[in-house]
Motif scaffolding. Sequence first.
Motif, PDB file in Angstrom:
ATOM      1  N   ARG A 167     -65.533 -92.978 -13.038  1.00  0.00           N
ATOM      2  CA  ARG A 167     -65.391 -92.340 -11.726  1.00  0.00           C
ATOM      3  C   ARG A 167     -66.392 -92.897 -10.723  1.00  0.00           C
ATOM      4  O   ARG A 167     -66.059 -93.077  -9.546  1.00  0.00           O
ATOM      5  N   TRP A 168     -67.597 -93.183 -11.196  1.00  0.00           N
ATOM      6  CA  TRP A 168     -68.602 -93.747 -10.294  1.00  0.00           C
ATOM      7  C   TRP A 168     -68.193 -95.148  -9.825  1.00  0.00           C
ATOM      8  O   TRP A 168     -68.327 -95.492  -8.650  1.00  0.00           O
ATOM      9  N   LEU A 169     -67.691 -95.944 -10.753  1.00  0.00           N
ATOM     10  CA  LEU A 169     -67.298 -97.317 -10.417  1.00  0.00           C
ATOM     11  C   LEU A 169     -66.070 -97.363  -9.517  1.00  0.00           C
ATOM     12  O   LEU A 169     -65.919 -98.277  -8.704  1.00  0.00           O
ATOM     13  N   THR A 170     -65.182 -96.414  -9.670  1.00  0.00           N
ATOM     14  CA  THR A 170     -63.934 -96.433  -8.905  1.00  0.00           C
ATOM     15  C   THR A 170     -63.990 -95.581  -7.645  1.00  0.00           C
ATOM     16  O   THR A 170     -63.007 -95.503  -6.903  1.00  0.00           O
ATOM     17  N   ASN A 171     -65.121 -94.963  -7.384  1.00  0.00           N
ATOM     18  CA  ASN A 171     -65.287 -94.154  -6.174  1.00  0.00           C
ATOM     19  C   ASN A 171     -65.472 -95.089  -4.982  1.00  0.00           C
ATOM     20  O   ASN A 171     -66.440 -95.845  -4.904  1.00  0.00           O
ATOM     21  N   GLY A 172     -64.539 -95.051  -4.041  1.00  0.00           N
ATOM     22  CA  GLY A 172     -64.602 -95.957  -2.892  1.00  0.00           C
ATOM     23  C   GLY A 172     -65.873 -95.821  -2.079  1.00  0.00           C
ATOM     24  O   GLY A 172     -66.361 -96.796  -1.500  1.00  0.00           O
ATOM     25  N   ALA A 173     -66.452 -94.623  -2.053  1.00  0.00           N
ATOM     26  CA  ALA A 173     -67.685 -94.405  -1.286  1.00  0.00           C
ATOM     27  C   ALA A 173     -68.845 -95.216  -1.849  1.00  0.00           C
ATOM     28  O   ALA A 173     -69.775 -95.585  -1.108  1.00  0.00           O
ATOM     29  N   ASN A 174     -68.805 -95.510  -3.145  1.00  0.00           N
ATOM     30  CA  ASN A 174     -69.892 -96.270  -3.768  1.00  0.00           C
ATOM     31  C   ASN A 174     -69.794 -97.769  -3.496  1.00  0.00           C
ATOM     32  O   ASN A 174     -70.690 -98.521  -3.892  1.00  0.00           O
ATOM     33  N   TRP A 175     -68.736 -98.194  -2.842  1.00  0.00           N
ATOM     34  CA  TRP A 175     -68.554 -99.613  -2.537  1.00  0.00           C
ATOM     35  C   TRP A 175     -68.841 -99.932  -1.070  1.00  0.00           C
ATOM     36  O   TRP A 175     -68.753-101.100  -0.675  1.00  0.00           O
ATOM     37  N   GLN A 176     -69.176 -98.945  -0.295  1.00  0.00           N
ATOM     38  CA  GLN A 176     -69.329 -99.135   1.148  1.00  0.00           C
ATOM     39  C   GLN A 176     -70.768 -98.898   1.586  1.00  0.00           C
ATOM     40  O   GLN A 176     -71.543 -98.217   0.918  1.00  0.00           O
ATOM     41  N   GLY A 177     -71.094 -99.476   2.741  1.00  0.00           N
ATOM     42  CA  GLY A 177     -72.405 -99.240   3.343  1.00  0.00           C
ATOM     43  C   GLY A 177     -73.504-100.097   2.744  1.00  0.00           C
ATOM     44  O   GLY A 177     -73.275-100.921   1.852  1.00  0.00           O
ATOM     45  N   GLU A 178     -74.725 -99.885   3.233  1.00  0.00           N
ATOM     46  CA  GLU A 178     -75.860-100.679   2.800  1.00  0.00           C
ATOM     47  C   GLU A 178     -76.301-100.359   1.379  1.00  0.00           C
ATOM     48  O   GLU A 178     -77.049-101.124   0.768  1.00  0.00           O
ATOM     49  N   MET A 211     -76.686 -95.181 -13.474  1.00  0.00           N
ATOM     50  CA  MET A 211     -77.465 -96.140 -14.254  1.00  0.00           C
ATOM     51  C   MET A 211     -76.560 -97.008 -15.131  1.00  0.00           C
ATOM     52  O   MET A 211     -76.692 -98.232 -15.152  1.00  0.00           O
ATOM     53  N   ALA A 212     -75.637 -96.366 -15.828  1.00  0.00           N
ATOM     54  CA  ALA A 212     -74.729 -97.112 -16.699  1.00  0.00           C
ATOM     55  C   ALA A 212     -73.822 -98.015 -15.886  1.00  0.00           C
ATOM     56  O   ALA A 212     -73.557 -99.165 -16.269  1.00  0.00           O
ATOM     57  N   GLY A 213     -73.353 -97.520 -14.735  1.00  0.00           N
ATOM     58  CA  GLY A 213     -72.517 -98.346 -13.871  1.00  0.00           C
ATOM     59  C   GLY A 213     -73.263 -99.560 -13.371  1.00  0.00           C
ATOM     60  O   GLY A 213     -72.719-100.677 -13.326  1.00  0.00           O
ATOM     61  N   GLY A 214     -74.536 -99.383 -12.989  1.00  0.00           N
ATOM     62  CA  GLY A 214     -75.345-100.510 -12.546  1.00  0.00           C
ATOM     63  C   GLY A 214     -75.541-101.532 -13.644  1.00  0.00           C
ATOM     64  O   GLY A 214     -75.475-102.747 -13.411  1.00  0.00           O
ATOM     65  N   ALA A 215     -75.783-101.063 -14.865  1.00  0.00           N
ATOM     66  CA  ALA A 215     -75.957-101.975 -16.001  1.00  0.00           C
ATOM     67  C   ALA A 215     -74.679-102.770 -16.260  1.00  0.00           C
ATOM     68  O   ALA A 215     -74.725-103.971 -16.557  1.00  0.00           O
ATOM     69  N   ILE A 216     -73.538-102.103 -16.143  1.00  0.00           N
ATOM     70  CA  ILE A 216     -72.260-102.793 -16.338  1.00  0.00           C
ATOM     71  C   ILE A 216     -72.062-103.862 -15.275  1.00  0.00           C
ATOM     72  O   ILE A 216     -71.626-104.983 -15.561  1.00  0.00           O
TER      73      ILE A 216
END
Length: 252
Positions: free
Chosen positions: A14-25, A199-204
């Motif tokens: 869910r974290w990786l596929t959340n569009g909000a996590n792909w936008q902005g600085e 954290m896990a998403g960042g590691a991936i």
Amino acid sequence: MAEGGVLMIGSVWRWLTNGANWQGETGIIHRLLEHLQYSGESLLIAALIALPIGALIGHTGKGKWIIAVANAFRAIPSLGLLFVVAMWFVSRLTGDSAYLVPTIIVLVILAIPPLLAGAYSGVSEVDPAARDAAYGMGMSGGQVLTRVEVPCALPLIFSGVRSAALQIIATATIAAAISVGGLGRYLIDGLAGSDYAQMAGGAILVTVLALVVDGALAVIQQLSVPGGLRTTDLSRRKQRAATAAAESAHAA
């Protein structure tokens, strides 16, 4: 425990596929570009320093102690070195450069040993018969190095480049501990906020980036290295490719 694992995987997805996590600085795309920028700049600087020195040492056989000293730097803890360099610069620079410059310096230091070793090993292991043939054709020492030895050394040179690239990408991740950007921010910020999915998403993301970069360099290596240097028989590869390189260089 199985249910906990499933829940964790779902949270990461869910974290990786959340569009909000792909936008902005603070989004994934921006952090990815930051990571690539730091890594690319560091690899380029390290290559400009290490590859000529390593090739020259392999060509002349002099200065081998430099290789030994450079390899000793591999034993230095990356995070410790990062903090030491950052503490030295933080009072001498202002703004983002107070953290970015130390990061680049440390990444360059850690990338130099594999680049240096790859260039040295590649040039020093060129078939002596190829060198003799090149000198017999009237080539100078510089021409032998650039037209015969370096082309024959490309497989090992690329091996050093790929190793250095992976070292840089991994170390650039922990550089987030001194307030620089990049994908490492997800590990540091996630730990601070107990956001384990982040954290896990960042590691991936770091793992995928390392695999993609290594794959891209492997493709470049396949396209750049002559086919004769990619054969599985090492002795035949050295003899045939080195002789061919000397003849083609003379013809050029």
